[in-house]
Design an enzyme around this catalytic site. Sequence first.
Site, PDB file in Angstrom:
ATOM      1  N   GLU A 162       0.846  -1.189   0.000  1.00 56.85           N
ATOM      2  CA  GLU A 162       0.000   0.000   0.000  1.00 56.85           C
ATOM      3  C   GLU A 162       0.887   1.246   0.000  1.00 56.85           C
ATOM      4  OE1 GLU A 162      -3.378   0.254  -0.430  1.00 56.85           O
ATOM      5  OE2 GLU A 162      -2.415   2.168  -0.830  1.00 56.85           O
ATOM      6  N   PHE A 163       0.601   2.175  -0.902  1.00 60.76           N
ATOM      7  CA  PHE A 163       1.410   3.391  -0.975  1.00 60.76           C
ATOM      8  C   PHE A 163       0.670   4.616  -0.450  1.00 60.76           C
ATOM      9  CE2 PHE A 163       3.378   0.680  -4.259  1.00 60.76           C
ATOM     10  CZ  PHE A 163       4.696   0.713  -3.818  1.00 60.76           C
ATOM     11  N   LYS A 221       8.412  -1.413  -2.067  1.00 59.57           N
ATOM     12  CA  LYS A 221       7.743  -0.662  -1.001  1.00 59.57           C
ATOM     13  C   LYS A 221       8.775  -0.096  -0.024  1.00 59.57           C
ATOM     14  CE  LYS A 221       4.890   1.051   1.824  1.00 59.57           C
ATOM     15  NZ  LYS A 221       3.622   0.858   2.390  1.00 59.57           N
ATOM     16  N   PHE A 273      10.724  13.501  10.681  1.00 60.21           N
ATOM     17  CA  PHE A 273       9.594  12.706  10.198  1.00 60.21           C
ATOM     18  C   PHE A 273       9.145  11.704  11.250  1.00 60.21           C
ATOM     19  CE2 PHE A 273      13.342  10.427   8.281  1.00 60.21           C
ATOM     20  CZ  PHE A 273      13.203   9.199   8.924  1.00 60.21           C
ATOM     21  N   CYS A 277       5.706   4.094   9.202  1.00 62.19           N
ATOM     22  CA  CYS A 277       6.425   3.398   8.120  1.00 62.19           C
ATOM     23  C   CYS A 277       7.897   3.743   7.963  1.00 62.19           C
ATOM     24  CB  CYS A 277       5.726   3.667   6.793  1.00 62.19           C
ATOM     25  SG  CYS A 277       4.228   2.725   6.620  1.00 62.19           S
ATOM     26  N   ARG A 347       1.828   7.479  15.758  1.00 64.66           N
ATOM     27  CA  ARG A 347       2.970   6.558  15.842  1.00 64.66           C
ATOM     28  C   ARG A 347       4.267   7.240  15.392  1.00 64.66           C
ATOM     29  NH1 ARG A 347       0.364   1.455  12.832  1.00 64.66           N
ATOM     30  NH2 ARG A 347      -0.706   3.174  11.780  1.00 64.66           N
TER      31      ARG A 347
END
Length: 467
Positions: A162-163, A221, A273, A277, A347
């Site tokens: 999933e992007f 990914k 950031f 992910c 997160r």
Amino acid sequence: MKITKICCIGAGYVGGPTMAVIAQKCPDIKVTVVDLNEKRIAAWNDANVENIPVYEPGLADVVASARGRNLFFSTEVDKAIDEAQLIFISVNTPTKTYGSGKGMAADLKYIELCARQIARVSKDDKIVVEKSTLPVRTAEAVKSILDNTGNGVQFQILSNPEFLAEGTAVQDLLAPDRVLIGGDNTPEGQKAIQALADVYGQWVPKERILTTNVWSSELSKLTANAFLAQRVSSINALSELCEKTGADVNEVAKAIGMDSRIGPKFLKASVGFGGSCFQKDILNMVYIAKSFGLNEVADYWEQVIIMNDHQKRRFARNIVQTLYNTVADKKIAFLGWAFKKDTNDTRESAAIYVADDLINEQANIAIYDPKVSSQQVLSDLDYLDSRTHEANEKRAVSYDDPYKACHNAHAVAILTEWDEFTQLDWQRIYDNMQKPAFVFDGRNLLDGKRMAEIGFKYQSIGSGPRC
Ligand code: UDX
Ligand code: ADP
């Protein structure tokens, strides 16, 4: 093979929105999203669709359009697996916190449990799709479990990473840059790829649906996230140099971004950031590289994380230094706690680490975030295990009004770029703060000139020399 029944295991930030869009776009397919977490499923089923557990602009409308028609949320995992022809695995894959690979490798225990459950329950052939971000070659492990513990039925394993980015999930799902499907180069593998491609083909143009072998798909990914995170760390590295030299990082970003080879996106300097992910995927890549003895490759990518940790830490350190080297018992207001705007996900948010550093200095943190609850803030701090729950409760207090959070504060720190922060009455905030009133803009969100005119001591990331 025409797919009419889909099951998705995991009703989180990926599974929920992705399945909602598939259900909306494919009314002939019954989509059931299952999760072990009863509270989460109850929230997805809440009569008031605004109470669904994932906040994403536009998502409540998509859910409302399909829920009860062909989109269902349930805790009956076995039943949904049994019924489905195609099963997405969308469970969490956190970084391991124990044993070998601790702090680096992905923890695949949830994936393995899913694979074993699918093997146990399935009575007919199924396509199993990896949706969670996984280390390269996970498909092989899943296949081995399914083939060796199943009831003799045939499984095809596909990788379909999933992007979507949080905060723009619905838009990203409706008009993806590409959909990537990795599968076996056998007639059965190709049939499975085609079946999944046909699902997406109901709204995604054919030329945007790419097919590869499973390993290329899995590695693509990780690579995409590593490249994106690397851009952020690159501009953040430059931001510190800008502060020393008098260059302005926004001007530098604009100037280099106009080079069509570089491009303007993902060049926003920030407090660092976050998100589930970037760090996890890079650590994963580092771990894989190391396990093949590719130490230079591993070190190269690890530096992206080291830079990001430095950026978070130096933001906190600068607050302490600027406030005359002590923040003990001072009130520091945090505007924003989510890892980016337009999501309630926290997160790996930079805010957590900055708060933790400041609480170590005995600061009192007053938090306002339009979508994050006080329980979430405390659970994020507790997770770091730096001090007791009671100590965190005492030092980190959430407010549902930004003006109250900033009232009497010695400094305001902007941690998330929520649009509403630009619309605040900054004069009113200034009038009610301790003087000198400091603002540390971790997102370069506000107009520095205006803030200075009001009277603030305003600092942003990467502009103006700092002593
Ligand atoms: C990312 C990828 O973009 C997405 O394709 C993948 O599926 C999941 O991981 P996400 O983590 O949801 O998505 O958000 P993203 O927009 O990539 O932002 C990640 C972090 O980088 C945020 O904390 C954001 O604030 C920060 N960021 C991003 C910057 O600091 N500067 C930038 O220029 C861009
Ligand atoms: P992501 O961002 O990848 O979607 P989340 O943590 O938001 O991650 O969601 C993953 C979900 O998967 C959680 O709600 C968790 O309860 C669920 N989950 C984990 N393991 C299983 C399992 N074996 N069966 C069903 N649900 C699971």
